[in-house]
Motif scaffolding. Structure first.
Motif, mmCIF file in Angstrom:
data_model
loop_
_atom_site.group_PDB
_atom_site.id
_atom_site.type_symbol
_atom_site.label_atom_id
_atom_site.label_comp_id
_atom_site.label_asym_id
_atom_site.label_seq_id
_atom_site.Cartn_x
_atom_site.Cartn_y
_atom_site.Cartn_z
ATOM 1 N N UNK A 62 -9.117 8.621 -7.452
ATOM 2 C CA UNK A 62 -9.338 7.522 -6.528
ATOM 3 C C UNK A 62 -10.657 6.830 -6.799
ATOM 4 N N UNK A 63 -10.666 5.542 -6.539
ATOM 5 C CA UNK A 63 -11.916 4.823 -6.577
ATOM 6 C C UNK A 63 -12.816 5.255 -5.436
ATOM 7 N N UNK A 64 -14.114 5.176 -5.654
ATOM 8 C CA UNK A 64 -15.070 5.651 -4.656
ATOM 9 C C UNK A 64 -14.874 5.058 -3.259
ATOM 10 N N UNK A 65 -14.616 3.747 -3.138
ATOM 11 C CA UNK A 65 -14.515 3.180 -1.788
ATOM 12 C C UNK A 65 -13.346 3.690 -0.946
ATOM 13 N N UNK A 66 -12.314 4.258 -1.590
ATOM 14 C CA UNK A 66 -11.118 4.653 -0.850
ATOM 15 C C UNK A 66 -10.894 6.150 -0.818
ATOM 16 N N UNK A 67 -11.679 6.895 -1.557
ATOM 17 C CA UNK A 67 -11.496 8.339 -1.631
ATOM 18 C C UNK A 67 -11.606 8.977 -0.247
ATOM 19 N N UNK A 68 -10.615 9.794 0.087
ATOM 20 C CA UNK A 68 -10.574 10.433 1.392
ATOM 21 C C UNK A 68 -9.815 9.651 2.441
ATOM 22 N N UNK A 69 -9.504 8.380 2.159
ATOM 23 C CA UNK A 69 -8.780 7.543 3.110
ATOM 24 C C UNK A 69 -7.391 7.151 2.613
ATOM 25 N N UNK A 70 -7.249 6.992 1.303
ATOM 26 C CA UNK A 70 -5.987 6.570 0.703
ATOM 27 C C UNK A 70 -5.348 7.733 -0.038
ATOM 28 N N UNK A 71 -4.017 7.708 -0.123
ATOM 29 C CA UNK A 71 -3.274 8.719 -0.861
ATOM 30 C C UNK A 71 -2.196 8.057 -1.702
ATOM 31 N N UNK A 72 -2.188 8.349 -2.993
ATOM 32 C CA UNK A 72 -1.152 7.848 -3.881
ATOM 33 C C UNK A 72 -0.128 8.951 -4.116
ATOM 34 N N UNK A 73 1.131 8.572 -4.203
ATOM 35 C CA UNK A 73 2.195 9.523 -4.477
ATOM 36 C C UNK A 73 3.292 8.835 -5.271
ATOM 37 N N UNK A 74 4.167 9.632 -5.868
ATOM 38 C CA UNK A 74 5.250 9.065 -6.659
ATOM 39 C C UNK A 74 6.552 9.798 -6.370
ATOM 40 N N UNK A 75 7.643 9.069 -6.470
ATOM 41 C CA UNK A 75 8.979 9.620 -6.335
ATOM 42 C C UNK A 75 9.749 9.178 -7.566
ATOM 43 N N UNK A 76 9.818 10.053 -8.551
ATOM 44 C CA UNK A 76 10.460 9.690 -9.813
ATOM 45 C C UNK A 76 11.951 9.423 -9.653
ATOM 46 N N UNK A 110 1.321 3.959 -1.839
ATOM 47 C CA UNK A 110 -0.085 4.058 -1.495
ATOM 48 C C UNK A 110 -0.196 4.070 0.025
ATOM 49 N N UNK A 111 -0.564 5.225 0.574
ATOM 50 C CA UNK A 111 -0.798 5.338 2.004
ATOM 51 C C UNK A 111 -2.266 5.065 2.282
ATOM 52 N N UNK A 112 -2.518 4.095 3.124
ATOM 53 C CA UNK A 112 -3.878 3.669 3.424
ATOM 54 C C UNK A 112 -4.175 3.952 4.889
ATOM 55 N N UNK A 113 -5.201 4.742 5.119
ATOM 56 C CA UNK A 113 -5.618 5.102 6.467
ATOM 57 C C UNK A 113 -7.054 4.668 6.708
ATOM 58 N N UNK A 114 -7.426 4.610 7.977
ATOM 59 C CA UNK A 114 -8.787 4.233 8.370
ATOM 60 C C UNK A 114 -9.235 2.965 7.659
ATOM 61 N N UNK A 115 -8.401 1.963 7.705
ATOM 62 C CA UNK A 115 -8.660 0.737 6.968
ATOM 63 C C UNK A 115 -9.882 -0.001 7.500
ATOM 64 N N UNK A 116 -10.593 -0.626 6.589
ATOM 65 C CA UNK A 116 -11.806 -1.364 6.882
ATOM 66 C C UNK A 116 -11.660 -2.800 6.416
ATOM 67 N N UNK A 117 -12.421 -3.728 6.993
ATOM 68 C CA UNK A 117 -12.340 -5.122 6.546
ATOM 69 C C UNK A 117 -12.571 -5.276 5.043
ATOM 70 N N UNK A 118 -13.422 -4.455 4.466
ATOM 71 C CA UNK A 118 -13.689 -4.541 3.038
ATOM 72 C C UNK A 118 -12.520 -4.087 2.171
ATOM 73 N N UNK A 119 -11.480 -3.528 2.786
ATOM 74 C CA UNK A 119 -10.266 -3.196 2.054
ATOM 75 C C UNK A 119 -9.367 -4.409 1.864
ATOM 76 N N UNK A 120 -9.701 -5.508 2.492
ATOM 77 C CA UNK A 120 -8.916 -6.728 2.367
ATOM 78 C C UNK A 120 -8.875 -7.184 0.913
ATOM 79 N N UNK A 121 -7.671 -7.345 0.382
ATOM 80 C CA UNK A 121 -7.502 -7.710 -1.018
ATOM 81 C C UNK A 121 -6.019 -7.875 -1.307
ATOM 82 N N UNK A 122 -5.736 -8.393 -2.481
ATOM 83 C CA UNK A 122 -4.386 -8.344 -3.014
ATOM 84 C C UNK A 122 -4.256 -7.045 -3.793
#
Length: 118
Positions: free
Chosen positions: A59-73, A80-92
């Motif tokens: 994970x990138x430093x800004x999201x570590x501990x808040x986001x979780x990536x997973x795959x279903x082959x 990408x599960x995103x928790x505790x979202x912050x305004x600075x997470x705003x992006x495409x």
């Protein structure tokens, strides 16, 4: 034909959660490294999270501990599960698929907007 289709983006309040998905077709999915990247206004695209063929994650430093990536082959889908979202997470947010046999086979989704605002 290679297709990557992201979904799940939208508006969310600070502290909220959101789950992105990216469905792939025409790709050697199970033998590919999967990742999520994002690009905010006025900034360069940055790595958010990555998952390998074996399931190892990074994970990138800004999201570590808040986001979780997973795959279903079986579904050719990366999440990408995103928790505790912050305004600075705003992006495409973009999903990416790289066949492990060659980095020349590098594919990107169209992007999905995530806006965190009260």
């Amino acid at each position: 034909q290679v297709q990557l289709v992201e979904s799940g983006g939208g508006l969310v309040q600070p502290g909220g959660s959101l789950r992105l998905s990216c469905a792939a077709s025409g790709i050697m999915f199970s033998m590919s490294t999967l990742s999520w990247h994002r690009q905010a206004p006025g900034k360069e695209r940055e790595l958010v999270a990555r998952i390998t063929v074996s399931g190892s994650t990074a994970y990138g430093d800004p999201v570590r501990g808040r986001f979780t990536i997973s795959r279903d082959n079986a579904k050719n889908t990366v999440y990408l599960e995103m928790n505790s979202l912050r305004p600075e997470d705003t992006a495409v947010y973009y999903c990416n698929v790289n066949w492990v046999r060659s980095t020349r086979y590098d594919y990107w989704g169209q992007g999905t907007q995530v806006t965190v605002s009260s």
